[in-house]
Design an enzyme around this catalytic site. Structure first.
Site, PDB file in Angstrom:
ATOM      1  N   GLU A 293     -13.353 -18.103  39.349  1.00  0.00           N
ATOM      2  CA  GLU A 293     -12.629 -19.316  38.640  1.00  0.00           C
ATOM      3  C   GLU A 293     -12.139 -20.435  39.485  1.00  0.00           C
ATOM      4  OE1 GLU A 293     -10.872 -17.585  34.487  1.00  0.00           O
ATOM      5  OE2 GLU A 293      -9.394 -17.005  36.829  1.00  0.00           O
TER       6      GLU A 293
HETATM    7  C1  TNX Z   1      -9.509 -14.656  33.706  1.00  0.00           C
HETATM    8  S1  TNX Z   1     -10.551 -12.224  34.778  1.00  0.00           S
HETATM    9  C2  TNX Z   1      -8.839 -14.562  34.931  1.00  0.00           C
HETATM   10  C3  TNX Z   1      -7.352 -14.758  35.307  1.00  0.00           C
HETATM   11  C4  TNX Z   1      -6.643 -14.295  34.515  1.00  0.00           C
HETATM   12  C5  TNX Z   1      -6.574 -13.577  33.440  1.00  0.00           C
HETATM   13  C6  TNX Z   1      -6.080 -13.373  32.111  1.00  0.00           C
HETATM   14  C7  TNX Z   1     -10.744 -13.103  36.311  1.00  0.00           C
HETATM   15  C8  TNX Z   1     -10.858 -13.037  37.204  1.00  0.00           C
HETATM   16  N1  TNX Z   1      -9.741 -13.702  36.094  1.00  0.00           N
HETATM   17  O1  TNX Z   1      -6.870 -15.235  36.084  1.00  0.00           O
HETATM   18  O2  TNX Z   1      -5.552 -14.051  34.401  1.00  0.00           O
HETATM   19  O3  TNX Z   1      -7.898 -14.125  32.685  1.00  0.00           O
HETATM   20  O4  TNX Z   1      -6.705 -12.078  31.515  1.00  0.00           O
END
Ligand code: TNX
Length: 482
Positions: A293
């Site tokens: 992300e």
């Molecule tokens: C996605 S999964 C994220 C996290 C969040 C999560 C909440 C991932 C690699 N990144 O930053 O905590 O969703 O479900």
């Protein structure tokens, strides 16, 4: 209500036969451990688990005694690096394995088999499907201290989990002291999600967790999430941001707004210092660099950065793991990619094509921060509502197009902690879904079915009640302790 499963082991062993009368522990039992001090340590762990119903005494050597438990390390036993052979007869309970890990897993099986002071007469030969059976805990959004993490290690080791992945850094807090960059924790650990007081692990705390994990045959994988999810680091060292402006501490739960500045030498000096200390503190072979992300890092910068960080990790003698997004960068073969976003399986397919292996953490199956159902108070449901059956009923081999069984290192359940604040919250989200994920990872697909699992899972509540685990009593299961 179905009859309780007589031999209620989770994960289901590779082969299990009933052979005759039970082994009765009685008021006192000897545990023969041979001459190896490590075997003696595993024997002592078993003795502790058998208290207070049975006084178990360790005996060095292999003296012949009636009604003894015998732990023996035998390089010729076969069953691989983690397998074990267990046989319970009226006069002997024998656990043999080629490795200490195998003996430890045999002991975990014994803990589940003992009911009312006896073990059913069984012969078990057991070996895992996958070598990576993980649990991730996010200590960044909400901080969990050494005692909490150690308890979690103990609870998941019962299900033969062998990896604890600690998500140590995020926008809300930096949770591991780095000697060369002290402000990361003197400044960057101050708060947590929601704005309450934060916290962090000193290097001694981290060493204590690593040691406790090792005693439970669990390898710690530290994650330093880069280049996004770095607001806390930027509060400590604003010169790492392209605009050089010190951000405010972040107590919310949005993602994707922070980034290290990619084309500055200072960024790589920082990454090298941090990864160097983390690698030195970690005996396991992997460092996780996050990579997820990074929505405010331009694409070109992102690929440049990931390529460099993979080399930094290699330079410190470790292999890189990253979330699936790192497959957008040219990653060397041998990199490990953690698949989470089932909306985008192509990244995982690309990773396999690049020679990477996969850890499977499909968010709609094994994200332990997902709510169980619509009325559930904790967690979120952006990926799914996940009841225990959903966490169980899936096949790692068919999840990612183009990925064969041998491309898959294993399975990891992930507990993000935006909404999870206390150990009771952790336990309610983890149990019973973690044992479901553990069986997905351990037991061959052809041997697994929901109804058998459901009955064996129901029997675990006896142990959870003893251990005071705050589990969610899913209505899908007949819980034996209720
Ligand atoms: C996605 S999964 C994220 C996290 C969040 C999560 C909440 C991932 C690699 N990144 O930053 O905590 O969703 O479900």
């Amino acid at each position: 209500m179905p009859a309780p499963a007589a031999v209620a082991v989770v994960p289901l062993p590779a082969s299990i036969e009933t052979v005759g009368d039970p082994f009765v522990l009685g008021a006192r039992v000897e545990i023969h451990v041979g001459g190896d001090s490590e075997v003696a340590r595993i024997g002592a762990q078993l003795a502790e688990h058998l208290q207070p119903t049975t006084e178990a005494v360790l005996v060095a050597g292999t003296a012949d005694a009636e009604r003894a438990i015998v732990l023996s390390l035998d390089p010729d036993e076969g069953l691989g690096a983690e397998g074990y052979h267990l046989r319970a007869d009226p006069d002997r309970l024998l656990i043999r394995a080629a490795s200490l890990a195998g003996l430890f897993y045999g002991v975990q099986t014994v803990r589940q088999l003992v009911r009312a002071g006896r073990l059913p007469g069984v012969e078990i030969r057991d070996v895992p499907r996958f070598g990576w059976r993980g649990m991730m805990l996010d200590v960044a959004r909400h901080f969990f201290d050494v005692a909490a993490v150690c308890r979690l290690i103990e609870l998941v080791a019962l299900y033969k989990i062998n990896v604890l992945h600690l998500h140590l850094t995020d926008d809300q807090g930096w949770r591991l002291a780095i000697d060369s960059r002290p402000r990361l924790t003197t400044v960057g650990a101050a708060i947590q999600a929601g704005g309450g007081a934060g916290g962090f692990f000193t290097q001694a705390d981290y060493a204590a967790i690593v040691a406790h994990a090792a005693r439970h045959f669990v390898t710690v994988v530290p994650e330093i999430d880069l280049p996004g999810h770095t607001n806390a680091a930027l509060t400590a060292y604003p010169e790492l941001a392209c605009d050089g402006v010190e951000p405010k501490p972040y107590a919310g739960v949005e993602v994707g707004f922070s980034s290290l500045c990619i084309d500055r030498a200072e960024t790589y000096a920082f990454v090298d210092d941090v990864i160097g200390e983390v690698a030195a503190a970690t005996p396991g072979g992997f460092v996780h660099i996050g990579g997820d992300e990074a929505l405010s890092t331009p694409d070109d910068d992102y690929t440049t950065f990931i390529g460099k960080v993979v080399s930094v990790v290699a330079g410190h003698g470790k292999r890189t793991i990253g979330w699936q997004e790192i497959a957008k960068a040219p990653i060397p073969p041998g990199t490990v990619v953690q698949y989470w976003d089932t909306r985008d399986p192509c990244q995982a397919t690309a990773a396999v094509e690049a020679g990477a292996r996969l850890i499977l953490s499909p968010a709609d199956r094994v994200y332990l921060d997902m709510a169980y159902h619509a009325q559930w108070q904790l967690g979120t449901d952006w990926a799914a509502q996940i009841e225990v059956r959903d966490a169980y009923d899936w096949n790692p081999a068919t999840l990612v197009p183009g990925a064969r069984e041998s491309d898959i290192l294993g399975v990891e359940a992930a507990l993000w902690s935006e909404t999870v604040e206390t150990m009771a919250d952790v336990e309610a989200m983890t149990f019973p879904r973690l044992p479901a994920a553990a069986e997905v990872a351990w037991t061959a697909q052809a041997r697994r079915d929901w109804f058998g699992f459901r009955d064996r899972l129901g029997a675990q509540a006896v142990l959870w009640t003893q251990l005071q685990v705050a589990y969610y009593p899913s209505p899908q299961v007949d819980w034996q302790a209720l």
